[in-house]
Design a protein around this motif. Structure first.
Motif, short mmCIF file in Angstrom:
data_model
loop_
_atom_site.label_atom_id
_atom_site.label_comp_id
_atom_site.label_asym_id
_atom_site.label_seq_id
_atom_site.Cartn_x
_atom_site.Cartn_y
_atom_site.Cartn_z
N ASP A 40 -1.55 18.54 25.21
CA ASP A 40 -0.45 18.15 26.09
C ASP A 40 -0.85 16.98 27.00
O ASP A 40 -0.08 16.05 27.21
CB ASP A 40 -0.01 19.34 26.95
CG ASP A 40 0.72 20.40 26.15
OD1 ASP A 40 1.14 20.11 25.00
OD2 ASP A 40 0.89 21.52 26.67
N LEU A 41 -2.06 17.03 27.53
CA LEU A 41 -2.52 15.96 28.41
C LEU A 41 -2.68 14.65 27.64
O LEU A 41 -2.38 13.58 28.17
CB LEU A 41 -3.84 16.34 29.09
CG LEU A 41 -3.72 17.43 30.15
CD1 LEU A 41 -5.11 17.83 30.65
CD2 LEU A 41 -2.85 16.96 31.31
N SER A 42 -3.14 14.74 26.41
CA SER A 42 -3.27 13.53 25.58
C SER A 42 -1.89 12.92 25.31
O SER A 42 -1.72 11.70 25.38
CB SER A 42 -3.96 13.86 24.26
OG SER A 42 -5.28 14.25 24.50
N ALA A 43 -0.91 13.78 25.00
CA ALA A 43 0.44 13.29 24.76
C ALA A 43 1.02 12.66 26.02
O ALA A 43 1.66 11.60 25.96
CB ALA A 43 1.33 14.43 24.27
N GLN A 48 2.48 7.74 29.20
CA GLN A 48 2.31 6.95 30.42
C GLN A 48 1.73 5.57 30.14
O GLN A 48 2.02 4.62 30.86
CB GLN A 48 1.44 7.70 31.43
CG GLN A 48 2.14 8.89 32.03
CD GLN A 48 1.29 9.62 33.04
OE1 GLN A 48 0.06 9.52 33.02
NE2 GLN A 48 1.92 10.38 33.90
N SER A 49 0.93 5.47 29.11
CA SER A 49 0.31 4.18 28.81
C SER A 49 1.10 3.39 27.78
O SER A 49 0.64 2.36 27.30
CB SER A 49 -1.12 4.40 28.32
OG SER A 49 -1.10 5.06 27.07
N GLY A 50 2.29 3.87 27.44
CA GLY A 50 3.08 3.19 26.42
C GLY A 50 2.43 3.35 25.06
O GLY A 50 2.32 2.41 24.30
N GLY A 51 2.01 4.56 24.78
CA GLY A 51 1.25 4.88 23.58
C GLY A 51 1.97 4.60 22.28
O GLY A 51 2.91 3.81 22.22
N PRO A 52 1.52 5.22 21.21
CA PRO A 52 2.04 4.94 19.87
C PRO A 52 3.54 5.15 19.76
O PRO A 52 4.08 6.08 20.35
CB PRO A 52 1.29 5.94 18.98
CG PRO A 52 0.65 6.92 19.87
CD PRO A 52 0.58 6.31 21.23
N ARG A 54 5.80 3.19 20.93
CA ARG A 54 6.53 2.57 22.04
C ARG A 54 6.11 1.11 22.16
O ARG A 54 4.92 0.81 22.21
CB ARG A 54 6.22 3.31 23.34
CG ARG A 54 7.03 2.80 24.50
CD ARG A 54 6.81 3.68 25.71
NE ARG A 54 7.46 3.08 26.86
CZ ARG A 54 7.21 3.41 28.11
NH1 ARG A 54 6.32 4.32 28.37
NH2 ARG A 54 7.84 2.83 29.09
N ASP A 55 7.08 0.22 22.22
CA ASP A 55 6.80 -1.21 22.31
C ASP A 55 6.78 -1.62 23.76
O ASP A 55 7.78 -1.57 24.46
CB ASP A 55 7.85 -1.99 21.52
CG ASP A 55 7.51 -3.48 21.38
OD1 ASP A 55 8.32 -4.20 20.84
OD2 ASP A 55 6.42 -3.88 21.83
N SER A 56 5.63 -2.07 24.26
CA SER A 56 5.49 -2.41 25.68
C SER A 56 6.26 -3.67 26.05
O SER A 56 6.49 -3.94 27.22
CB SER A 56 4.02 -2.57 26.04
OG SER A 56 3.44 -3.60 25.27
N THR A 57 6.72 -4.47 25.06
CA THR A 57 7.50 -5.67 25.36
C THR A 57 8.93 -5.33 25.74
O THR A 57 9.65 -6.16 26.27
CB THR A 57 7.51 -6.64 24.17
OG1 THR A 57 8.09 -5.97 23.05
CG2 THR A 57 6.11 -7.10 23.84
N ASP A 58 9.36 -4.08 25.53
CA ASP A 58 10.71 -3.67 25.91
C ASP A 58 10.83 -3.44 27.40
O ASP A 58 11.92 -3.42 27.95
CB ASP A 58 11.09 -2.36 25.19
CG ASP A 58 11.34 -2.57 23.71
OD1 ASP A 58 11.51 -3.75 23.31
OD2 ASP A 58 11.36 -1.59 22.96
N GLU A 59 9.70 -3.27 28.09
CA GLU A 59 9.73 -3.02 29.52
C GLU A 59 10.05 -4.30 30.28
O GLU A 59 9.55 -5.36 29.96
CB GLU A 59 8.40 -2.45 29.99
CG GLU A 59 8.09 -1.10 29.40
CD GLU A 59 6.78 -0.56 29.89
OE1 GLU A 59 6.27 -1.09 30.91
OE2 GLU A 59 6.26 0.38 29.27
N GLN A 60 10.86 -4.14 31.31
CA GLN A 60 11.21 -5.29 32.16
C GLN A 60 10.72 -5.03 33.55
O GLN A 60 10.72 -3.92 34.03
CB GLN A 60 12.72 -5.50 32.17
CG GLN A 60 13.28 -5.88 30.81
CD GLN A 60 14.78 -6.08 30.86
OE1 GLN A 60 15.40 -5.91 31.90
NE2 GLN A 60 15.38 -6.44 29.74
N GLY A 61 10.40 -6.10 34.29
CA GLY A 61 10.03 -5.95 35.67
C GLY A 61 8.61 -6.16 35.89
O GLY A 61 7.85 -5.81 36.58
#
Length: 61
Positions: A40-43, A48-52, A54-61
């Motif tokens: 659970d902690l790994s998930a 939180q780190s934008g893991g597998p 999830r595309d971190s370029t979608d974040e704005q701000g």
């Protein structure tokens, strides 16, 4: 009367019993709980780190 003197009764649907119906030892239960907690902690860390997945370029701000 202390808890140690009371025999633990486990039924067929008891989560503290293994597939054979034999009660699990405290150490075995703790190991399973720790493994589940680590998963659970790994998930959570992945989320939180934008893991597998999830595309971190979608974040704005």
């Amino acid at each position: 009367m202390s808890e140690e003197t009371i025999p633990q009764q486990t039924g067929p649907g008891d989560p503290s019993a293994d597939a054979t119906g034999r009660p699990k030892g405290l150490l075995e239960q703790m190991e399973e709980l720790m493994a589940a907690l680590n998963a659970d902690l790994s998930a959570l860390a992945d989320l939180q780190s934008g893991g597998p997945g999830r595309d971190s370029t979608d974040e704005q701000g």
